[in-house]
Design an enzyme around this catalytic site. Structure first.
Site, PDB file in Angstrom:
ATOM      1  N   ASP A 109       3.146  -4.848   7.908  1.00 34.51           N
ATOM      2  CA  ASP A 109       1.951  -4.018   7.783  1.00 34.51           C
ATOM      3  C   ASP A 109       0.749  -4.962   7.876  1.00 34.51           C
ATOM      4  O   ASP A 109       0.439  -5.681   6.935  1.00 34.51           O
ATOM      5  CB  ASP A 109       2.003  -3.289   6.433  1.00 34.51           C
ATOM      6  CG  ASP A 109       0.672  -2.649   6.046  1.00 34.51           C
ATOM      7  OD1 ASP A 109      -0.310  -2.765   6.824  1.00 34.51           O
ATOM      8  OD2 ASP A 109       0.603  -2.029   4.970  1.00 34.51           O
TER       9      ASP A 109
ATOM     10  N   GLN B  11      -4.580  -5.242   6.812  1.00 29.22           N
ATOM     11  CA  GLN B  11      -5.604  -6.156   6.284  1.00 29.22           C
ATOM     12  C   GLN B  11      -5.556  -7.521   6.960  1.00 29.22           C
ATOM     13  O   GLN B  11      -6.544  -8.262   6.907  1.00 29.22           O
ATOM     14  CB  GLN B  11      -5.422  -6.333   4.769  1.00 29.22           C
ATOM     15  CG  GLN B  11      -5.538  -5.068   3.961  1.00 29.22           C
ATOM     16  CD  GLN B  11      -6.944  -4.467   3.999  1.00 29.22           C
ATOM     17  OE1 GLN B  11      -7.920  -5.129   4.358  1.00 29.22           O
ATOM     18  NE2 GLN B  11      -7.047  -3.191   3.653  1.00 29.22           N
TER      19      GLN B  11
ATOM     20  N   CYS C 192      -4.882   2.690  -3.576  1.00 28.47           N
ATOM     21  CA  CYS C 192      -3.650   3.193  -2.949  1.00 28.47           C
ATOM     22  C   CYS C 192      -2.497   2.224  -3.162  1.00 28.47           C
ATOM     23  O   CYS C 192      -1.630   2.063  -2.305  1.00 28.47           O
ATOM     24  CB  CYS C 192      -3.837   3.471  -1.466  1.00 28.47           C
ATOM     25  SG  CYS C 192      -5.047   4.753  -1.148  1.00 28.47           S
TER      26      CYS C 192
ATOM     27  N   HIS D 192       0.882  -1.177   0.000  1.00 23.41           N
ATOM     28  CA  HIS D 192       0.000   0.000   0.000  1.00 23.41           C
ATOM     29  C   HIS D 192       0.920   1.227   0.000  1.00 23.41           C
ATOM     30  O   HIS D 192       2.048   1.153   0.499  1.00 23.41           O
ATOM     31  CB  HIS D 192      -0.835  -0.054   1.284  1.00 23.41           C
ATOM     32  CG  HIS D 192      -1.911   0.970   1.410  1.00 23.41           C
ATOM     33  ND1 HIS D 192      -1.652   2.272   1.765  1.00 23.41           N
ATOM     34  CD2 HIS D 192      -3.253   0.882   1.263  1.00 23.41           C
ATOM     35  CE1 HIS D 192      -2.802   2.932   1.819  1.00 23.41           C
ATOM     36  NE2 HIS D 192      -3.785   2.105   1.519  1.00 23.41           N
TER      37      HIS D 192
ATOM     38  N   LYS E 229     -10.300  -0.845  10.398  1.00 21.47           N
ATOM     39  CA  LYS E 229     -10.453  -2.008   9.515  1.00 21.47           C
ATOM     40  C   LYS E 229     -10.704  -3.274  10.348  1.00 21.47           C
ATOM     41  O   LYS E 229     -10.989  -4.329   9.797  1.00 21.47           O
ATOM     42  CB  LYS E 229      -9.203  -2.194   8.653  1.00 21.47           C
ATOM     43  CG  LYS E 229      -8.989  -1.080   7.636  1.00 21.47           C
ATOM     44  CD  LYS E 229      -7.830  -1.419   6.729  1.00 21.47           C
ATOM     45  CE  LYS E 229      -7.226  -0.210   6.049  1.00 21.47           C
ATOM     46  NZ  LYS E 229      -8.058   0.414   5.018  1.00 21.47           N
TER      47      LYS E 229
END
Lengths: 423, 150
Positions: free
Chosen positions: A217, A220, A381, A140, A243
């Site tokens: 990261d 998600q 993104c 991202h 999220k």
């Protein structure tokens, strides 16, 4: 599994795997009763942000109704209660990630802020000209730009691990890129544009064998997969509250205590100090050293409620349910003539990026919207991912555990309408 | 589907499928690039301006049906027009797609561009329809930096 179940002559058609009552779960999310353009809302934009269960909404309301005060400094009753609630939430996030201690959890605004914090406070003082930072081709923008900035500041070089046509990390290339100049690895756990789950354990192992620390990261991944930072042995792990069924404006950075302790503060201000004179300021201990200013107190508390809610259902069960739904949705989309799925990794979670031949994603999005179906269209993104697959944009349906097969059927039916309209 | 048919009128679908003046224009003396970061639409407009008149015009790029058809119909509408006439057309078009003109807006002077009247019911698509026009203006004004709808 009983023998009766195995030998049953007529298979029972079910909407969800055994033990997962999706209709009951949907009752926890009041927004799912909203009508969109006169149609029942089908919310398939969960990778952008998830909806919030009633327990999170109630927790925010309760905080402002009965607990609101500033934290870590008040001498009064409310301040103590607010401080306790905020620190309980930190402990809940630590449990959620299986961190060793709550002080390894820094509350931040978002995954983006967490990555910027590590780039500036951990990496920047350590990077020399010619040093290398390794990321992947499916990051991202929030895990690209902070590293570009720190490379610009230090003269370090950004190296990018390629992905294959399925959208999987090319592990051999990663291994090749890890060299004597590699000083940091920042890698996505689950791609927001492709749904790919990266081999994080191996990524960390390979980096550590060369003494290189790793940030993952998890924006998600954290809402979709069980995450155990100690089992992964990653040095930093970042995720966003919104999220993960929590409020916007709050996220968490996990960092190993020894690393956080050795890092300078990211921002200066109140709450991050022990004492201040004009000659010398003593910084507070971790995690408070990184939490300058009055934080997003209600957000932190709401995030605590969210991760407890999700853990109550169980990430293994969530992953299994969403995996089943992903397989169903993949088949449903693949059966539509002209649809091409972008991102077909073997290890994948509930993100379906696709293009429809002859129709731009933006038009697909508008037509689906009029059917009450919320998806995302555009570059997500992740413009380098779009370039890699030679498409300007994709349509993206992203699943949560409150989605159903009936909703996937509605998506497929709407896709047929798109084809009909565009002839 | 009725409001969708208002948005995706036949003439729009036709120009999306078979855009007119969709090529690089050799000999163009004005050009500009436009970009809609929201959806990744990109358009480059080429103009041959002679004696303040748009002698020839073409475009290239990629985008959604609305932006592509808008660019195609725009080129067909402004070819042969003076700068002032093109500018007036843009203002009328802008009024129509944003709904500023109100329900009683008379699209009579817009000719085929009236096909975009349905856009006003889809506010997030206004930028798609106006991107080619903003890019044309930038080209006519000789601006160097790319146009962005943001």
């Amino acid at each position: 599994m009983t023998s009766a179940g195995r030998t049953s002559a007529t298979p029972i058609r079910r909407d969800s795997p055994p033990g997962f009552d999706v209709e009951k779960i949907r009752e926890d999310f009041p927004i799912l009763r909203v009508m969109a353009h006169g149609k029942p809302l089908v919310y398939l934009d969960n990778a952008a942000t998830s909806q919030k269960p009633q327990v999170v909404i109630d927790r925010l309301r309760e905080y402002y109704r009965a607990e609101n005060a500033n934290i870590h400094r008040g001498i009064h009753y409310l301040s103590e209660r607010a401080t306790e609630a905020y620190e309980d939430a930190r402990a809940a996030v630590a449990r959620f990630l299986n961190a060793a201690e709550p002080r390894e959890i820094v509350f931040v605004r978002s995954t983006t802020e967490a990555i910027n914090l590590v780039a500036q406070s951990y990496a920047r003082p350590r990077l020399q000209p010619g040093d290398e930072v390794v990321i992947s081709a499916m990051e991202h923008h929030s895990n690209i730009v902070p590293w570009q900035i720190v490379c610009e500041q230090t003269g370090a070089i950004l190296r990018v691990v390629p992905i294959n046509d399925a959208g999987e990390l090319v592990l051999a290339e990663y291994e090749r890129l890890l060299g004597p100049r590699t000083k940091f690895v920042a890698m996505v756990h689950v791609s927001n544009a492709l749904g790919t789950v990266t081999p994080v354990r191996r990524i960390v192992e390979l980096a550590h064998s060369r003494g290189v620390p790793v940030l993952l990261d998890g924006a998600q991944a954290a809402p979709r997969l069980p995450v155990d930072v100690r089992a992964l042995d990653c040095d930093f792990y970042a995720f966003s509250g919104h999220k993960a069924y929590g409020p916007t404006g709050i996220g968490a950075l996990y960092g190993k205590a020894s690393l956080l302790e050795a890092m300078p503060p990211y921002q200066g201000g109140g709450d991050m100090i022990l004492s201040v004179t004009f000659e010398k300021t003593l910084y507070n201990v971790i995690p408070f050293k990184f939490e300058a200013g009055t934080p997003h107190i209600s957000g932190g508390i709401g995030l605590g409620a969210a991760v407890d809610y999700v853990s109550g259902i169980g990430l293994e069960r969530i992953a299994a349910y969403e995996g089943d739904l992903l397989a169903y949705a993949t088949d449903a989309l693949a059966a539509i003539p002209g649809v091409r799925l972008i991102g077909t990794a073997k290890e994948k979670v509930g993100v379906l990026s696709f293009v429809l031949e002859g129709v731009h994603a933006h038009d697909v999005g508008t037509i689906l919207d009029r059917e009450g179906i919320a998806i995302r269209t555009g570059h997500h993104c992740a413009m380098p991912v779009m370039q890699r697959f030679g498409v300007p944009a994709t349509a993206r349906a992203s699943l949560a555990f409150y989605n159903t097969r009936a909703e996937i059927d509605a998506l497929a039916a709407a896709m047929h309408k798109v084809r009909e309209l565009f002839g | 589907m009725s409001d969708l048919r208002d948005l995706y009128q036949e003439v729009i679908l036709d120009h999306n499928k078979a855009p007119r003046n969709f090529h690089r224009l050799e000999g163009a003396n004005r050009t500009a690039e436009g970009h809609n970061p929201l959806c990744g639409d990109q358009v480059r407009v080429y103009v041959l301006l002679a004696d303040d008149r748009i002698g020839n015009i073409a475009f290239q790029g990629s985008g959604c049906a609305i932006s592509k058809a808008s660019a195609s119909l725009m080129t067909a509408s402004v070819k042969g027009k003076t700068r002032a006439e093109a500018e007036a057309l843009f203002h009328a078009f802008h009024k129509m797609v944003t709904g500023e003109g109100g329900a009683a807006f008379d699209a009579g002077g817009l000719g085929k561009l009236a096909a975009f009247s349905g856009v006003r019911e889809f506010p997030i698509r206004v930028k798609c329809a106006t991107l080619p026009w903003h890019t044309l203006r930038a080209a006519l004004e000789g601006r160097q930096e790319p146009v962005s709808t943001e």
